[in-house]
Design a protein around this motif. Structure first.
Motif, PDB file in Angstrom:
ATOM      1  N   GLU A   1      23.151  -1.806 -25.855  1.00  0.00           N
ATOM      2  CA  GLU A   1      22.661  -2.879 -25.000  1.00  0.00           C
ATOM      3  C   GLU A   1      23.369  -4.193 -25.315  1.00  0.00           C
ATOM      4  N   ARG A   2      23.533  -4.452 -26.595  1.00  0.00           N
ATOM      5  CA  ARG A   2      24.083  -5.744 -27.017  1.00  0.00           C
ATOM      6  C   ARG A   2      25.504  -5.968 -26.514  1.00  0.00           C
ATOM      7  N   VAL A   3      26.336  -4.948 -26.541  1.00  0.00           N
ATOM      8  CA  VAL A   3      27.729  -5.133 -26.121  1.00  0.00           C
ATOM      9  C   VAL A   3      27.836  -5.414 -24.624  1.00  0.00           C
ATOM     10  N   LEU A   4      26.793  -5.116 -23.864  1.00  0.00           N
ATOM     11  CA  LEU A   4      26.786  -5.459 -22.442  1.00  0.00           C
ATOM     12  C   LEU A   4      26.260  -6.870 -22.207  1.00  0.00           C
ATOM     13  N   GLN A   5      25.586  -7.420 -23.207  1.00  0.00           N
ATOM     14  CA  GLN A   5      24.924  -8.719 -23.054  1.00  0.00           C
ATOM     15  C   GLN A   5      25.754  -9.882 -23.582  1.00  0.00           C
ATOM     16  N   VAL A   6      26.937  -9.610 -24.150  1.00  0.00           N
ATOM     17  CA  VAL A   6      27.725 -10.676 -24.772  1.00  0.00           C
ATOM     18  C   VAL A   6      29.062 -10.908 -24.077  1.00  0.00           C
TER      19      VAL A   6
ATOM     20  N   GLU B   1      28.344  -1.409 -15.458  1.00  0.00           N
ATOM     21  CA  GLU B   1      27.026  -1.042 -15.984  1.00  0.00           C
ATOM     22  C   GLU B   1      26.052  -2.204 -15.803  1.00  0.00           C
ATOM     23  N   LEU B   2      24.806  -1.886 -15.473  1.00  0.00           N
ATOM     24  CA  LEU B   2      23.770  -2.907 -15.372  1.00  0.00           C
ATOM     25  C   LEU B   2      23.461  -3.458 -16.756  1.00  0.00           C
ATOM     26  N   ILE B   3      23.362  -4.777 -16.848  1.00  0.00           N
ATOM     27  CA  ILE B   3      23.071  -5.415 -18.133  1.00  0.00           C
ATOM     28  C   ILE B   3      21.595  -5.219 -18.459  1.00  0.00           C
ATOM     29  N   PRO B   4      21.300  -4.643 -19.618  1.00  0.00           N
ATOM     30  CA  PRO B   4      19.908  -4.338 -19.948  1.00  0.00           C
ATOM     31  C   PRO B   4      19.071  -5.603 -20.144  1.00  0.00           C
TER      32      PRO B   4
ATOM     33  N   VAL C   1      13.945 -10.440 -13.577  1.00  0.00           N
ATOM     34  CA  VAL C   1      14.712  -9.804 -12.503  1.00  0.00           C
ATOM     35  C   VAL C   1      13.831  -8.732 -11.870  1.00  0.00           C
ATOM     36  N   PRO C   2      13.581  -8.810 -10.557  1.00  0.00           N
ATOM     37  CA  PRO C   2      12.584  -7.937  -9.930  1.00  0.00           C
ATOM     38  C   PRO C   2      12.985  -6.475  -9.813  1.00  0.00           C
ATOM     39  N   GLU C   3      14.289  -6.189  -9.674  1.00  0.00           N
ATOM     40  CA  GLU C   3      14.718  -4.799  -9.593  1.00  0.00           C
ATOM     41  C   GLU C   3      16.199  -4.679  -9.953  1.00  0.00           C
ATOM     42  N   ASP C   4      16.595  -3.448 -10.257  1.00  0.00           N
ATOM     43  CA  ASP C   4      17.984  -3.202 -10.623  1.00  0.00           C
ATOM     44  C   ASP C   4      18.925  -3.577  -9.483  1.00  0.00           C
ATOM     45  N   GLY C   5      20.085  -4.109  -9.842  1.00  0.00           N
ATOM     46  CA  GLY C   5      21.079  -4.371  -8.807  1.00  0.00           C
ATOM     47  C   GLY C   5      22.006  -5.513  -9.166  1.00  0.00           C
ATOM     48  N   GLU C   6      22.869  -5.858  -8.196  1.00  0.00           N
ATOM     49  CA  GLU C   6      23.815  -6.948  -8.383  1.00  0.00           C
ATOM     50  C   GLU C   6      23.217  -8.239  -7.824  1.00  0.00           C
ATOM     51  N   TYR C   7      23.299  -9.297  -8.636  1.00  0.00           N
ATOM     52  CA  TYR C   7      22.750 -10.591  -8.252  1.00  0.00           C
ATOM     53  C   TYR C   7      23.875 -11.617  -8.207  1.00  0.00           C
TER      54      TYR C   7
ATOM     55  N   VAL D   1      26.525 -10.872 -11.321  1.00  0.00           N
ATOM     56  CA  VAL D   1      26.244 -10.020 -12.480  1.00  0.00           C
ATOM     57  C   VAL D   1      25.325  -8.887 -12.054  1.00  0.00           C
ATOM     58  N   LYS D   2      25.501  -7.759 -12.714  1.00  0.00           N
ATOM     59  CA  LYS D   2      24.676  -6.583 -12.442  1.00  0.00           C
ATOM     60  C   LYS D   2      23.594  -6.512 -13.509  1.00  0.00           C
ATOM     61  N   LEU D   3      22.333  -6.542 -13.063  1.00  0.00           N
ATOM     62  CA  LEU D   3      21.222  -6.673 -13.997  1.00  0.00           C
ATOM     63  C   LEU D   3      20.188  -5.574 -13.809  1.00  0.00           C
ATOM     64  N   LYS D   4      19.616  -5.157 -14.917  1.00  0.00           N
ATOM     65  CA  LYS D   4      18.489  -4.247 -14.861  1.00  0.00           C
ATOM     66  C   LYS D   4      17.194  -5.037 -14.661  1.00  0.00           C
ATOM     67  N   LYS D   5      16.234  -4.371 -14.095  1.00  0.00           N
ATOM     68  CA  LYS D   5      14.923  -4.973 -13.906  1.00  0.00           C
ATOM     69  C   LYS D   5      14.339  -5.371 -15.254  1.00  0.00           C
ATOM     70  N   GLY D   6      13.719  -6.564 -15.297  1.00  0.00           N
ATOM     71  CA  GLY D   6      13.073  -6.989 -16.535  1.00  0.00           C
ATOM     72  C   GLY D   6      13.400  -8.420 -16.883  1.00  0.00           C
ATOM     73  N   LEU D   7      13.148  -8.782 -18.123  1.00  0.00           N
ATOM     74  CA  LEU D   7      13.307 -10.153 -18.592  1.00  0.00           C
ATOM     75  C   LEU D   7      14.657 -10.346 -19.271  1.00  0.00           C
ATOM     76  N   HIS D   8      15.382 -11.356 -18.819  1.00  0.00           N
ATOM     77  CA  HIS D   8      16.705 -11.661 -19.349  1.00  0.00           C
ATOM     78  C   HIS D   8      16.701 -13.090 -19.885  1.00  0.00           C
ATOM     79  N   PRO D   9      17.038 -13.296 -21.154  1.00  0.00           N
ATOM     80  CA  PRO D   9      17.026 -14.658 -21.705  1.00  0.00           C
ATOM     81  C   PRO D   9      18.051 -15.543 -21.011  1.00  0.00           C
ATOM     82  N   ILE D  10      17.644 -16.765 -20.724  1.00  0.00           N
ATOM     83  CA  ILE D  10      18.522 -17.733 -20.087  1.00  0.00           C
ATOM     84  C   ILE D  10      18.496 -19.023 -20.900  1.00  0.00           C
ATOM     85  N   LYS D  11      19.660 -19.627 -21.085  1.00  0.00           N
ATOM     86  CA  LYS D  11      19.762 -20.885 -21.823  1.00  0.00           C
ATOM     87  C   LYS D  11      20.655 -21.825 -21.019  1.00  0.00           C
TER      88      LYS D  11
END
Length: 719
Positions: free
Chosen positions: A550-555, A569-572, A633-639, A675-685
């Protein structure tokens, strides 16, 4: 009066275990920042200008292995008294290590020249740098660099030696214009090879093995008159001349990036012994006379072998009854080339003493990647192979490998009165940490876009070292060499897509990656330096295996010029629990040359809001804002995210850069990011500058699956 911009550090042991604080922890920087924020009266940049700043000399070698340094490995070979194991010496570098620190767990950002240098100079990992894989001569991005950051911190800057990031028509439609040359990337002065390939020849005029080459001084080609000028000596003489002129004629501190093109490739020899002494009166000297530009431009090019190696022998068969045989000339050349670098370091350190700036100068010595098996020497020379001296040290892998031998590089640092002598810093670190480290030494926080962290706490033993990111990705056809020194599993390995991530003493490695689901090999890299025992298959490592994937997709962000099998790949999402809706906010005061990283500064105010569009930005007297939390993020997909701001801003989603509206950004310029994101909570700064105290200083919108383009609602944010 409160002392300004002085850092109050907590005392700690110099040799730090890899015991990191959570990412949410805020580091204290000290009295200066507190005075600035609570009094709100001073320009922090002007404060730093009044602070004593060190000169910085960064010495960078080409293809020098971790194991090539005496104090790191060669001295150990000598102690074994094993005549089947030839060894070399680096006495000046050993002395430098005794007078300062060794970083035992330091990595290059990539296992080959161009991307490694791009990450070092830009402060970006290979997940964000624009130069990746084997993109030699591609222009480094027009953004923050070591050069322009230190320029803005009040430094005179120079780059001497090999560049190779100037740009040519292979990588852009600019007809080969050098849009990334050093003088356009923050360096006041440049003297050296502009093109990458020129660094494969160490006599620019004679061109003994690879043809004549061009040497540039700023925008002028100046190779005429450089007869018999061995580049290892030429760059040293040019560096000494510039430093001397700078110190004697300018009150500014200096930063020099001194990039040797040795010992890489052709293994040419100097003309003669290194001149005795060093510094102002001895060592190599700049004569400035055509045909005799430096004081070693005499004698016979490609002729001098250091006397320690001229008659060296070894017992190839480890058999006491077998007569010892001479070293092949190839390895006499390699050892002489390394020793020449060592002599140059001694010469430069003596210069600092002669100029009485020794204690005010931070000197860093490193390499761009692991050792190479290239030599470019014709018959009858034997091929160069790094296993003759075990230039890879106690590791497996060489240049172009993401195994430790390809990316673990020597790092010595000397800064009297600040870094205790005879120190070992075991904190894992990587080359893009130097931009924030040097900014910190200059009294400023790093630019927000930097992927690195300052290493000053680990180096000085003062303060708490922030956790850094050690991440490498790279593609290369071919296989790892089948050296007997390597573990059986690492001989003849197919490379292709490779990746490395380290957390604590555990290292994740992937070779020949086909998908984001490929398992990582996991190694206890302190106790298994040859990466023989893969822990990744153990059930106890299941959670770490998942975290690494997961981490290597998030950095990182994908780059169409360096395609990876996990780009789509969708970012977890993060595995977190949140308290409530809304975002955390903090305000800071300070006027910086860039949007700063704020984690090392003390906030003036802080709180939470449910909807940023209703937040009264204009009522805050401070000019810098940090907003962070989680995006649902409400559902899987590209945003697709769209952003604009009136001043400057910088956004990260996880640790990937979503928007960089800082360097070169024009007010209200519209930026888009997919970005392609999986459903769920994604940290934002989100770091924002609102110096003009506007009520609505920015606009952030999104669109995606079942979402039309619109402002992101308050209900999508959590903390």
């Amino acid at each position: 009066m409160i002392l300004q911009n002085m850092k109050q550090h907590m005392q700690g042991p110099l040799t730090l275990a890899y015991n990191w604080l959570p990412e949410t922890k805020i580091l204290l920087v000290g009295l200066a920042w507190i005075a600035t924020f609570f009094l709100g009266l001073e320009d922090v940049r002007s404060q730093s200008e009044g602070k004593s700043k060190p000169n910085i000399l960064f010495i960078f070698t080409d293809d020098l292995g971790y194991g090539d340094i005496g104090v790191l490995y060669q001295n150990e070979r000598k102690k074994r008294d094993d005549r089947s194991k030839p060894w070399t010496s680096t006495p000046h570098l050993d002395a430098m290590a005794r007078e300062g620190a060794i970083l035992t767990n330091h990595y290059a950002a990539a296992p080959v020249c161009a991307p490694s240098r791009a990450s070092l100079l830009s402060g970006l990992s290979q997940g964000h740098a624009n130069v990746r894989n084997n993109q030699f001569d591609k222009a480094i991005a027009n953004n923050h660099t070591l050069g322009n950051v230190l320029q803005k911190a009040g430094y005179a800057t120079s780059a001497i030696g090999k560049w190779g990031l100037q740009g040519d028509k292979r990588w852009s439609r600019n007809d080969g214009a050098w849009i990334g040359r050093p003088t356009l990337r923050g360096f006041d002065y440049f003297y050296g090879y502009m093109r990458h390939v020129d660094g494969h020849e160490h006599y620019p005029v004679e061109g003994l093995y690879r043809g004549k080459k061009e040497v540039w001084e700023n925008e002028k080609e100046v190779s005429d008159g450089l007869d018999k000028s061995y580049t290892g000596d030429l760059w040293t003489a040019a560096a000494k001349k510039w430093i001397t002129n700078q110190v004697q004629n300018d009150s500014k501190p200096f930063f020099m990036f001194l990039a040797y093109d040795t010992p890489h490739a052709v293994l040419e020899l100097p003309t003669q012994a290194y001149p005795e002494g060093g510094g102002l009166k001895g060592g190599v000297q700049w004569n400035g006379k055509k045909g005799h530009m430096i004081n070693t431009a005499s004698g016979v090019p490609d002729s001098y072998i250091h006397p320690d190696y001229a008659n060296a022998t070894y017992d190839h068969d480890r058999n006491e009854t077998t007569p010892e045989i001479p070293w092949p000339d190839t390895y006499k050349r390699y050892a002489t080339s390394v020793r020449r670098i060592d002599d140059a370091v001694g010469d430069l350190l003596q210069l600092l003493k002669d100029l009485d700036i020794d204690e005010q100068t931070m000197v860093v010595f490193s390499s761009d990647n692991g050792p190479s098996k290239e030599s470019y020497l014709p018959d009858p020379y034997v091929p160069n192979t790094p296993d003759f001296f075990d230039s890879f040290g106690p590791f497996d892998g060489i240049k172009r490998d993401v195994l430790e031998g390809g990316v673990r590089v020597p790092l010595l640092i000397r800064w009297p009165e600040h870094i205790p002598p005879n120190s070992k810093v075991n904190t894992p670190s990587i080359s893009y940490d130097w931009l924030p480290t040097f900014a910190d030494a200059a009294g400023l926080p790093a630019p927000a876009n930097s992927d690195g962290v300052t290493l000053l706490p680990a180096l000085t033993g003062k303060g708490v070292q922030e956790k850094g990111l050690v991440y490498v990705e790279y593609f290369q056809n071919g296989k790892t060499p089948e050296y007997k020194e390597f573990s059986q599993k690492n001989r003849g390995r197919s490379r292709k897509q490779m990746q490395l991530i380290r957390t604590g003493n555990l290292l994740g490695l992937r070779y020949d990656i086909t998908s984001a689901d490929d398992d990582f090999e996991i190694y206890d890299i302190l106790n298994d330096t040859h990466q023989m025992r893969d822990l990744g298959t153990q059930s106890a490592m299941d959670s770490l295996q998942r975290w690494m994937k997961e981490r290597v997709l998030q950095v990182r962000r994908s780059d169409t010029s360096a395609v990876r099998p996990y780009d789509d790949e969708l970012i977890p999402a993060s595995r977190v629990e949140v308290v409530s809706e809304g975002l955390e906010w903090k305000t800071y005061q300070g006027d910086y040359p860039w949007l700063p990283k704020l984690n090392a500064l003390e906030p003036v105010e802080k709180g939470f809001f449910s909807a940023y569009e209703n937040f009264a930005f204009h009522t805050k007297p401070q000019n810098l804002f940090l907003i962070r939390g989680y995006l649902k993020v409400p559902e899987d997909g590209e945003y697709t995210f769209t952003f604009r701001t009136n001043e400057k801003a910088f956004l990260r989603l996880h640790d990937l850069i979503l928007f960089d509206a800082d360097y070169g950004y024009e007010s209200n310029q519209i930026l888009k990011s997919q970005v392609k994101l999986k459903k769920g909570l994604h940290p934002i700064k989100f770091i924002l500058r609102n110096k003009n105290h506007l009520e609505k200083p920015f606009r952030l919108e999104w669109e995606g699956p079942n979402l039309t383009k619109s402002s992101i609602p308050a209900s999508a944010f959590y903390h």
